[in-house]
Design an enzyme around this catalytic site. Sequence first.
Site, PDB file in Angstrom:
ATOM      1  N   SER A   1      11.880  14.781 -21.071  1.00 30.55           N
ATOM      2  CA  SER A   1      10.445  14.831 -20.763  1.00 30.55           C
ATOM      3  C   SER A   1       9.875  16.193 -21.096  1.00 30.55           C
ATOM      4  O   SER A   1      10.580  17.206 -21.027  1.00 30.55           O
ATOM      5  CB  SER A   1      10.285  14.561 -19.268  1.00 30.55           C
ATOM      6  OG  SER A   1       8.997  14.946 -18.824  1.00 30.55           O
TER       7      SER A   1
ATOM      8  N   LYS B   1      15.923  17.303 -15.720  1.00 26.52           N
ATOM      9  CA  LYS B   1      15.896  16.876 -17.126  1.00 26.52           C
ATOM     10  C   LYS B   1      16.411  18.003 -18.030  1.00 26.52           C
ATOM     11  O   LYS B   1      17.151  17.759 -18.992  1.00 26.52           O
ATOM     12  CB  LYS B   1      14.475  16.472 -17.539  1.00 26.52           C
ATOM     13  CG  LYS B   1      13.988  15.159 -16.916  1.00 26.52           C
ATOM     14  CD  LYS B   1      14.731  13.956 -17.478  1.00 26.52           C
ATOM     15  CE  LYS B   1      14.190  12.636 -16.966  1.00 26.52           C
ATOM     16  NZ  LYS B   1      15.024  11.483 -17.406  1.00 26.52           N
TER      17      LYS B   1
ATOM     18  N   TYR C   1      12.177  17.656 -10.918  1.00 21.28           N
ATOM     19  CA  TYR C   1      12.370  16.645 -11.977  1.00 21.28           C
ATOM     20  C   TYR C   1      12.569  17.329 -13.332  1.00 21.28           C
ATOM     21  O   TYR C   1      13.516  17.021 -14.063  1.00 21.28           O
ATOM     22  CB  TYR C   1      11.138  15.743 -12.002  1.00 21.28           C
ATOM     23  CG  TYR C   1      11.082  14.741 -13.140  1.00 21.28           C
ATOM     24  CD1 TYR C   1      11.786  13.547 -13.072  1.00 21.28           C
ATOM     25  CD2 TYR C   1      10.299  14.982 -14.263  1.00 21.28           C
ATOM     26  CE1 TYR C   1      11.711  12.619 -14.103  1.00 21.28           C
ATOM     27  CE2 TYR C   1      10.211  14.059 -15.292  1.00 21.28           C
ATOM     28  CZ  TYR C   1      10.927  12.883 -15.218  1.00 21.28           C
ATOM     29  OH  TYR C   1      10.856  11.976 -16.228  1.00 21.28           O
TER      30      TYR C   1
END
Lengths: 328, 328
Positions: free
Chosen positions: A127, A155, A151
Site C-alpha cells: 500500500s 506493510k 498498518y
Amino acid sequence: MHVLVIGAAGMIGRKLVERLAGSPSVLGDAIERLTLADAIMPAVPEALQSVTTALTVDLADAGTAPKLIAGRPDIIFHLAAIVSGEAEADFDKGYAVNLDGTRALFEAIRREGQREAYRPRVLFASSIAVFGAPFPDIIGADFFATPLTSYGTQKAIAELLLADYSRRGIFDGVGIRLPTICIRPGTPNKAASGFFSNILREPLAGKEAVLPVSEDVRHWFASPRAAVGFFIHAATMDTNLIGPRRNLTMPGLSATVGEEIEALRRVAGDKAASLIRREPDPVIAGIVAGWPSNFDASRAEKLGFRAESTFDEIIRIHIEDELAGGLP
Amino acid sequence: MHVLVIGAAGMIGRKLVERLAGSPSVLGDAIERLTLADAIMPAVPEALQSVTTALTVDLADAGTAPKLIAGRPDIIFHLAAIVSGEAEADFDKGYAVNLDGTRALFEAIRREGQREAYRPRVLFASSIAVFGAPFPDIIGADFFATPLTSYGTQKAIAELLLADYSRRGIFDGVGIRLPTICIRPGTPNKAASGFFSNILREPLAGKEAVLPVSEDVRHWFASPRAAVGFFIHAATMDTNLIGPRRNLTMPGLSATVGEEIEALRRVAGDKAASLIRREPDPVIAGIVAGWPSNFDASRAEKLGFRAESTFDEIIRIHIEDELAGGLP
C-alpha cells in the site's frame, strides 16, 4: 498449476478470482487447482467449481500458513490484511495478521522448500500507506518508507521480508504497492478515503453523495480492474527484470476531487454531478492532508504495469463492470 | 535513574559503559542502578560496581525481555545483534535475535506500560546496512531502505517498529544508524570491512597490515568515541525535535582508503605507512563495491550529533583511547 488466493473474499480478491474464472489461460498454464482462503467464506466461481477449495482461515493462527502451503501452490496471491483503521485501533490484531500472519506464510514456504525443492511466485498486496508525510510533490521510486500508521508499518515490514526471502531464493516475490482503489463498488463506508469513491458511485446510481473536503484535494487512484491487472501481470512477468528491489509503486492517476467531478459531469451529465452535496468535515480534511498525492511510477510502467490515465476511463470501467454497462 | 545496556560486552557497549562510569552525570541524573546484559558476561565498571547487575542472556529466549524490563529502566541502550556475516550464514539465528529479540524487548516495554505507566527512552543501534546499492553519490535523509543482507533487513524492520512504537507513545525511541566504526580496537578479524581499521591500527602498533582493495575505495566512518557520543546525545536530547522520523543517519567522514593512508603518514610517519602491504582480493573488493560511500547527515547534525571531520582526528582518538596516548 495450483493457485492460492489469500484474502479471496475481499474486494480485489473477488475480482481477481472472477478474472481467473473468466480467462482460464490468463496465468499461462491452466488452473488445475484453486484454493481460496479468507476470514469469511469466499465465493467459489462456477467455471472453476470442480477444482476449487474454499476455506475460512485466521492467518494469525499458527497452523494456518503451513496448511495453506502444504498443497504447494505455484502462485500465491496474498491480499489478506486487517485494514488501516482497525490495525490502528487494535494494535495486537493488526500486528498478528499483517505482520505475523504474513511472516508465517513466508516461513511456511521456506519450511516446505527445505523438505523438497519449492519456489512459488508470491504476489503481495502492499500500500502507499508505507509512505508518510511530509512528501515531495512527486514521490520517486527511491523515497523512503516512513509510515505514520501501524498498518503502513506492517506493510513496510512485509515488503522488507518479501525482498529478503526473494533475494535468498526462498520464493519469487513481487510487492504491489496499490494506489487508492476507485471506484470501490458497494455501499458508502466510513473509511476516511470513502468519499473519493462515494462521490462518483452514488451519483452514477442516481443517489446523493457527501463531499467532506475541498475540490483541490489531490490523490492517487487506480480502478479495481487495474488492480487485478497488476496482480495478473506480476504473476506472469519475467521477474528477472525486477532486480532485488522487489516492491513496486504501481502506476496510477494523480487527480483532484474537482477533476473527478468534471469527469463525472462529462460521462454522466450535470444532473449526476449536482447530486454531490458539499459538507466540509475538518477531521476528514485533516486526515487526507497527510496522504500522498502523486508518484513517479515509471519503474513499474517500464516493467509493463498499466493503470488508467483519465478519470473518464475509471468511471467507464465502473459502468461496465458494476452497472451492467449502463446508467440508471 | 536506572540504565540498561543490552549488548554491554560488545565493542561499543564496553566503551559506553566506561563512559558512564567515568562521567557519572553524563546522562543528567545520577545512575542509581545499572543493568548490563549480553550473550557473554559483561565487565562491571569499578566506579559503578555497587549499583551494577551484570547478566548473560539470550535475547532470543522468550523470558529475557520481560526480565530485563521488569526493573523498569529509564534509559535502554539496545546494542545487541547477530552481526552481518553470521546473520547471513544463519537465517534463523539472525531473525531470532535481531528481529524477534528486538520486538520482544519493545513488546515487554508495552506490556509493562499496560501494567503501570512507563515510557522509557530507547536508543537502538541501527546500521547503514539498511541501505542497498545502487546508491546516489550522496545518500540523502529520505533515501529508501533496500537492504541486500538479512542483517540489513532485520535492522530496517527494527527501525520501522521503533518508529511505530514511539509514535504510539509506548516508548521514546531513537534509531542510531552507525557509520563503519574506525579504528576498531583489538586484533585483525575476517569481516569484509576489517581492513579499513587494520591498515591503521596495525601500523600504529608497528605491525604489518594487508590492504585487499584499491586506494580509491570510498566509505563512511566514525570513531568508537563518536559512536558512544551518538548514544549519549540521543539519551539526553530533546526528542520532541525529532518528529516521527525516529531513525537518523549519524554524521560521519566520507574518505577513501588513500586518504586514510595519507592521514596515517601525517600522524605516524612514512615508516608506519610503509607497513601496509597491497594484496588485492577480488572477493573483498566485490563486496565493498556494494557499500555506500557518502551520506548527507545534516538532519542528525542539526539535532546536535557530532563525528570527526578528518582521518587525522580519528587516528589521534585511537592513540589517546587505545595506545595510552603514544606510539610505540
